[in-house]
Design a protein around this motif. Structure first.
Motif, PDB file in Angstrom:
ATOM      1  N   THR A  12       1.037  -1.153  -0.137  1.00 15.68           N
ATOM      2  CA  THR A  12       0.130   0.391  -0.142  1.00 15.68           C
ATOM      3  C   THR A  12       1.255   1.833  -0.614  1.00 15.68           C
ATOM      4  N   ARG A  13       1.939   1.345   0.733  1.00 18.07           N
ATOM      5  CA  ARG A  13       2.789   2.563   0.919  1.00 18.07           C
ATOM      6  C   ARG A  13       3.790   3.221  -0.482  1.00 18.07           C
ATOM      7  N   GLU A  27      -9.344  -4.357   5.075  1.00 10.12           N
ATOM      8  CA  GLU A  27      -9.048  -3.417   5.463  1.00 10.12           C
ATOM      9  C   GLU A  27      -7.806  -2.649   4.380  1.00 10.12           C
ATOM     10  N   HIS A  28      -6.666  -3.581   4.949  1.00 11.07           N
ATOM     11  CA  HIS A  28      -5.749  -2.476   4.656  1.00 11.07           C
ATOM     12  C   HIS A  28      -5.311  -1.696   2.402  1.00 11.07           C
ATOM     13  N   LEU A  29      -5.682  -3.038   2.524  1.00 12.57           N
ATOM     14  CA  LEU A  29      -5.604  -3.336   1.364  1.00 12.57           C
ATOM     15  C   LEU A  29      -6.847  -1.718   0.370  1.00 12.57           C
ATOM     16  N   ARG A  30      -7.779  -2.042   0.991  1.00 11.47           N
ATOM     17  CA  ARG A  30      -9.189  -1.086   0.383  1.00 11.47           C
ATOM     18  C   ARG A  30      -8.244   0.571   1.048  1.00 11.47           C
ATOM     19  N   THR A  31      -7.156   0.801   1.322  1.00 13.59           N
ATOM     20  CA  THR A  31      -6.484   2.693   1.592  1.00 13.59           C
ATOM     21  C   THR A  31      -5.654   2.360   0.070  1.00 13.59           C
ATOM     22  N   LEU A  32      -5.799   1.830  -0.502  1.00 11.76           N
ATOM     23  CA  LEU A  32      -5.170   2.119  -2.213  1.00 11.76           C
ATOM     24  C   LEU A  32      -5.459   3.145  -3.190  1.00 11.76           C
ATOM     25  N   LEU A  33      -6.959   2.644  -2.677  1.00 12.16           N
ATOM     26  CA  LEU A  33      -7.708   3.670  -3.192  1.00 12.16           C
ATOM     27  C   LEU A  33      -8.332   4.466  -2.709  1.00 12.16           C
ATOM     28  N   SER A  34      -7.531   4.435  -1.355  1.00 14.91           N
ATOM     29  CA  SER A  34      -8.713   5.861  -0.305  1.00 14.91           C
ATOM     30  C   SER A  34      -7.766   6.740  -0.337  1.00 14.91           C
ATOM     31  N   GLY A  35      -6.152   6.669  -0.420  1.00 10.20           N
ATOM     32  CA  GLY A  35      -4.790   7.707  -0.494  1.00 10.20           C
ATOM     33  C   GLY A  35      -5.277   8.805  -1.944  1.00 10.20           C
ATOM     34  N   PRO A  36      -4.244   9.037  -2.705  1.00  9.78           N
ATOM     35  CA  PRO A  36      -4.425  10.339  -3.643  1.00  9.78           C
ATOM     36  C   PRO A  36      -5.933   9.922  -4.426  1.00  9.78           C
ATOM     37  N   PRO A  37      -6.795   8.732  -4.652  1.00  7.82           N
ATOM     38  CA  PRO A  37      -7.735   9.406  -5.248  1.00  7.82           C
ATOM     39  C   PRO A  37      -9.177   9.807  -5.018  1.00  7.82           C
ATOM     40  N   MET A  38      -8.646   9.529  -3.470  1.00  6.98           N
ATOM     41  CA  MET A  38     -10.087  10.034  -2.127  1.00  6.98           C
ATOM     42  C   MET A  38      -9.619  11.662  -2.468  1.00  6.98           C
ATOM     43  N   ARG A  39      -8.439  11.589  -2.281  1.00  5.10           N
ATOM     44  CA  ARG A  39      -7.887  13.159  -2.803  1.00  5.10           C
ATOM     45  C   ARG A  39      -8.775  13.979  -3.403  1.00  5.10           C
ATOM     46  N   ASP A  40      -8.087  12.764  -4.620  1.00  9.46           N
ATOM     47  CA  ASP A  40      -9.032  14.196  -5.522  1.00  9.46           C
ATOM     48  C   ASP A  40     -10.560  13.724  -5.732  1.00  9.46           C
TER      49      ASP A  40
END
Length: 195
Positions: A52-53, A104-117
């Protein structure tokens, strides 16, 4: 050892493997493996957190390197980079398809920059949705991206076609005009991230 773990985890419905299987796949002695890995569960968590990181950092760096300030263009570019990744590294692609919507951890893959955008596009009025729908839209973005990756891995579409179609669909759902959504979803992508 991490690459071996990713390959094995990606083949299974759940992160269920033995130390012997992992040692064989990684081509290391079981004793060496036991010195480095406390448990398969701990290894899975570590793989997910590191992946993820690293993926966020690589893709965010590429998207940021385009100097594009439009959240719709950044979202389309980032999504297409994830789909391209499934072509460039099928083991990681299979791992993401298998677990991205369930862990849950992998859901953060799309919750970082995509959620910011997504948040930036809502706040600026770029997207025709309300903040109250952001979580539903995040699920839509995640599901659409994972589905596009699956289509590439299963040979139904090439990464360019699958990524562009997914990006265009998402942008149109966000209220971007059809012609503009198609243009943004077909822009040239930056070079693949190094390493």
């Amino acid at each position: 050892m991490t690459a071996a773990a990713i390959r094995l985890f990606a083949e299974r419905d759940k992160p269920d493997l033995t130390m012997s299987e992992l040692a064989s796949e990684a081509q290391v002695a079981r004793g060496t493996l036991y010195q480095k890995v406390d448990s398969i569960e701990q290894l899975f968590t570590a793989v997910v957190e590191n992946m993820t990181r690293e993926l966020h950092a690589k893709i965010d760096a590429v998207v940021a390197g385009t100097a594009n300030t439009d959240p719709a263009a950044r979202l389309a570019t980032g999504l297409r980079l994830f789909v391209r990744l499934s072509h460039e590294d099928p083991a990681i692609g299979r791992f993401l398809v298998r677990y991205a919507l369930t862990d849950e951890h992998l859901r953060t893959l799309l919750s970082g920059p995509p959620m910011r955008d997504l948040a930036e596009g809502i706040a600026s009025g770029r997207y025709d949705i309300t903040e109250t729908k952001a979580l539903s839209v995040a699920g839509f973005i995640s599901g659409t991206t994972v589905s596009a990756m699956w289509m590439v891995l299963d040979g139904h579409q090439g990464w360019r076609e699958a990524g562009s179609a997914a990006a265009e669909l998402i942008l149109r759902a966000l209220g971007i005009a059809p012609d503009e959504a198609q243009r943004l979803a077909a822009m040239d992508l930056p070079a693949p991230p190094e390493g």
